[in-house]
Each structure stands twice: as C-alpha cells, then as structure tokens.
Design a protein around this motif. Structure first.
Motif, PDB file in Angstrom:
ATOM      1  N   LEU A  84       6.243 137.916  68.349  1.00 14.40           N
ATOM      2  CA  LEU A  84       6.298 139.304  67.881  1.00 14.40           C
ATOM      3  C   LEU A  84       6.262 139.318  66.244  1.00 14.40           C
ATOM      4  N   LEU A  89       1.484 137.584  68.661  1.00 10.40           N
ATOM      5  CA  LEU A  89       1.643 138.950  68.918  1.00 10.40           C
ATOM      6  C   LEU A  89       1.649 139.891  67.783  1.00 10.40           C
ATOM      7  N   LYS A  90       1.590 139.357  66.745  1.00  5.69           N
ATOM      8  CA  LYS A  90       2.027 139.990  65.261  1.00  5.69           C
ATOM      9  C   LYS A  90       0.908 141.010  64.924  1.00  5.69           C
ATOM     10  N   ASN A  91      -0.342 140.216  65.188  1.00  8.07           N
ATOM     11  CA  ASN A  91      -1.627 141.083  64.635  1.00  8.07           C
ATOM     12  C   ASN A  91      -1.973 142.040  66.159  1.00  8.07           C
ATOM     13  N   PRO A  92      -1.829 143.130  66.207  1.00 11.83           N
ATOM     14  CA  PRO A  92      -2.341 144.154  67.380  1.00 11.83           C
ATOM     15  C   PRO A  92      -3.815 143.608  67.865  1.00 11.83           C
ATOM     16  N   SER A  93      -4.748 143.409  66.629  1.00 13.00           N
ATOM     17  CA  SER A  93      -6.185 143.454  67.115  1.00 13.00           C
ATOM     18  C   SER A  93      -6.322 141.967  68.084  1.00 13.00           C
ATOM     19  N   ASP A  94      -5.456 140.927  67.798  1.00 14.33           N
ATOM     20  CA  ASP A  94      -5.424 139.666  68.721  1.00 14.33           C
ATOM     21  C   ASP A  94      -5.002 139.817  69.886  1.00 14.33           C
ATOM     22  N   VAL A  95      -4.132 140.806  70.264  1.00 13.10           N
ATOM     23  CA  VAL A  95      -3.474 141.032  71.475  1.00 13.10           C
ATOM     24  C   VAL A  95      -4.475 141.822  72.551  1.00 13.10           C
ATOM     25  N   VAL A  96      -5.057 142.603  71.947  1.00 13.67           N
ATOM     26  CA  VAL A  96      -5.893 143.594  72.747  1.00 13.67           C
ATOM     27  C   VAL A  96      -6.486 142.886  73.891  1.00 13.67           C
ATOM     28  N   GLY A  99      -4.112 141.247  76.355  1.00 13.36           N
ATOM     29  CA  GLY A  99      -2.956 142.207  76.628  1.00 13.36           C
ATOM     30  C   GLY A  99      -3.564 142.925  77.675  1.00 13.36           C
ATOM     31  N   THR A 159      -1.282 133.588  75.144  1.00  9.54           N
ATOM     32  CA  THR A 159      -0.851 135.052  75.005  1.00  9.54           C
ATOM     33  C   THR A 159      -0.748 135.870  76.360  1.00  9.54           C
ATOM     34  N   LEU A 163       2.695 137.735  77.608  1.00  9.08           N
ATOM     35  CA  LEU A 163       2.592 139.294  77.793  1.00  9.08           C
ATOM     36  C   LEU A 163       2.886 139.347  79.390  1.00  9.08           C
TER      37      LEU A 163
END
Length: 398
Positions: A84, A89-96, A99, A159, A163
């Motif tokens: 995080l 998980l730091k960059n929200p765009s990479d988690v979409v 996720g 990732t 999650l």
C-alpha cells in the motif's frame, strides 16, 4: 551434495507450494492409517497457559489455528502495508483490473456455494470458504511454468491474491466473529494505544510493539473477535521507516517469511488437511457442501476472475497485462481457484462438526488440485512457443 540440493530447493519459487502439498498428502496418509488415533489425539490434546486459574486453555489444533495463524496473518499484514505504501497497491490505476477481478473472484464462488447449500442451515454459513486464494500455492504453480509467462502476469496474480487476502480478512472480521465481549475489546485499546505511540515515534526496536501485539492477541481472542485479526492490526503498527531511516517492516517481513512459508503453513496444512477416506464413496463428493466448495473454486474463480477481466478490457475500462494473452489470463484465473490454506482456515471457522469439516477438506482439496492442474496446463499450452519467439526476436535485433 545434500545441502546444495536443499539450498536449490528452498531457493526455488515453487518450494513453498510443493512443501504445502507434501504436508497435505502426509496428513491424508496419516489420517487414513493406523496412526489416525494418535493424529487426532495429539491435535485434541489440551494445552493451558494460566495464572491463578485464569488464562487460555485450548486443544493443540486451536493453538495452531488461532496462534500460529496469527503469525501468518501478521506477515500478510506486513506485506499489505508495504504494498500500500510503496508497492503494487500504491498506484490506484494499477489496482483497478486485479481489484475488480478479485471482487468477482470472491463473489462468484460464494454464489455457487450458496446455490448448492441455500436450503441447509447447517452448511450455508460456509459460503466464504471457496472465496479465498492461496498465494504460496498459486505462485508456486506459476513458478513451475518458468520464464515462459510475462512478468506482468505474476504481478497480476500477486496483486489479485493480495487483494483477495484483504477481502478474506474483512469477511472474517464481519461474519466469523463469535459473541462479543465488549470489556475485552475496550481493554484491547490499551495495547493499541501503546503500539500507535511507538509507531508515531518511529522506534527502532520492534520487541515492545511485538509484546504489545501478543497482549492484543490475547484480549482479541477473549473478546470473541477472531484472534488472527490481531496479527494484521499489529503489522500495520510496524514502522516502514524508523528514526534512523532503516525499515523495521522490511526486516521483519524478510526475516519472518521463511518461517511462515516453510514451518507455520505446512504445520497448519498437516493439522487441517487430513481427509478421512474410510467409507467414503463418489456420492460423498457430490454432496452439497464439498460440491459447492469444489465448483466454487473451479468454476466460480474462472467466471469471476476471467469473466470480469474480459469484460473490463473489452469495455475499455482497463488494459490487459503487458505481453499477456487471453489463454494466459484464463490460466491465472484457474490458479486463483487454489484456495487451500485460507479456504481450510475459513472452513475451520465455519464448522466445528468433524463430519462437516471432513467434507470441507474434501471439497477444498479436490477443487484446489483440479484448479492447479487446469491452470498449469493452460499456461503451458499458451506459452509453449514462447522460448522460440524470444530467440527469434533476439536474432532479429542482432
């Protein structure tokens, strides 16, 4: 020679998953042999830590599931915090994409399980069992494929699994909490305050935080909330950077990881994977409980992970992992169906009846093994020409 062989084995990415599988196989052998009585007797032996009659008294199986697994969740908490603050998980765009795929990969297996068990109040509470993914096992199978798959796929699976673990932690906290004892919850605020203060001061020595974490574990256990959550909470109070600029979090994570991967998780598997096959028929596998779990892991994960990923990419809401193809995404979706450790753990929270737990083990093991085999085959077939393609590309550049 032996030491070199052991060093090569434990240095391989698949070693944790292989050791986990061997522990489960050994548990099944012991549970169906003349040692079954001793196996059950040892796991049922009571151990107590008391002062003037007050303290903890539990069978060994619960010391493993509540105690050792708290250390497992502590490591998960450390990994989550690191990811995080400075990782995947730091960059929200990479988690979409992973996720949303993780959410689908938890929802569809639960729905399939409920479709089989909705009318049975004795088993409906196990709906979350097939929702989990075993990181070590899944990454271990992926490692067996080698360098044929693009690194983006490993990042996607990692990732997704991280999650998934976050979701499992929330589910355990919300749905698998016993009757609350509010006085112990209030007392737990004392070690929490102490850990917050030490974290705020960016302390260098971790022993005080860890000691407070043990106190928190006891109080949370007494409160009725599942004690493994204390491990996650404690992990989030470990400083990423101390006052000297060093990272206690990374030091603990790297130091603890081998013990969790090669000792704690195999012990848990050995204690919880002992399916009793005596008197079992093929019809037992078709019973609603094991069938709901197995199909939840096999079909539910594929529908949730692959289906959601396909929809997100085709709708232009996310991009495919770099260099990956749809066959490889399907293989990753299959690997997400390896529930094993987390599924067995949630199963132990769902049922105390040993007959039902035997069905849980049957469903988890069959679903996880088939998912692993399907994922491995899909990834091997989808990447069988990868080395040749890379060689041609290198020659073209030269």
């Amino acid at each position: 020679m032996l030491l070199r062989a052991l060093d090569r084995f434990f240095g391989h990415e698949a070693s944790g998953g292989i050791l986990l599988m061997l522990s489960a196989v050994l548990a099944m052998i012991v549970a169906n042999s003349g040692l079954a009585g001793a196996y059950d007797g040892v796991l049922g032996s009571y151990f107590a830590v008391t002062i003037n009659g007050e303290g903890l008294e539990k069978p060994l199986i619960l010391w493993i599931n509540d105690g050792l697994m708290a250390i497992f969740f502590f490591l998960i908490g450390l990994e989550l915090k690191a990811e995080l603050l400075e990782g995947k998980l730091k960059n929200p765009s990479d988690v979409v994409l992973p996720g949303v795929a993780a959410i689908g990969g938890m929802a569809f297996p639960a729905l399939i399980y409920l479709a089989f068990n909705w009318g049975n109040p004795a088993t409906v509470g196990g709906w979350a069992i097939p929702a989990a993914t075993d990181i070590a096992f899944a990454l271990g199978v992926l490692a067996l494929v080698g360098d044929r798959v693009p690194s983006s796929l490993k990042v996607f699976l990692l990732t997704l699994a991280i999650l998934d673990d976050m979701g499992a932690i929330v589910i355990i906290a919300l749905f698998y909490t016993a009757e609350l004892k509010v006085d112990y919850l209030f007392l737990s605020l004392i070690p929490l305050a102490g850990m917050w203060f030490l974290h705020h001061k960016k302390v260098h020595r971790m022993a005080p935080i860890l000691m407070l974490g043990v106190i928190l574990w006891v109080l949370v256990l007494k409160s009725g909330v599942h004690a493994t959550l204390a491990g996650v909470v404690t992990a989030f109070f470990i400083p990423l950077k101390d006052k000297y600029g060093k990272s206690p979090l990374h030091s603990l994570e790297h130091g603890l990881s081998p013990y969790v991967l090669y000792v704690i998780v195999p012990i848990f598997a050995f204690a919880n994977a002992g399916v009793v096959l005596k008197g079992m028929t093929f019809g037992d596998l078709m019973a609603p409980l094991p069938m709901g779990i197995a199909l939840g892991l096999i079909l539910g994960k594929q529908l949730g992970v692959f289906g959601i990923t396909f929809a997100m990419v085709k709708l232009g809401l996310a991009r495919m992992p770099s260099g990956a193809n749809w066959a490889q995404i399907y293989g990753i979706a299959c690997l997400a169906g390896i529930g094993f450790t987390m599924s067995l753990f949630i199963g132990s929270l769902s049922f105390t009846d040993q007959a039902l737990m035997n069905e849980v083990r049957l469903g988890v093991l069959s679903g996880s093994i088939l998912s692993g085999i399907m994922g491995y085959i899909a990834l091997r077939l989808s990447t069988r020409d990868a080395p040749k393609a890379e060689a041609k590309a290198e020659n073209a550049v030269a």
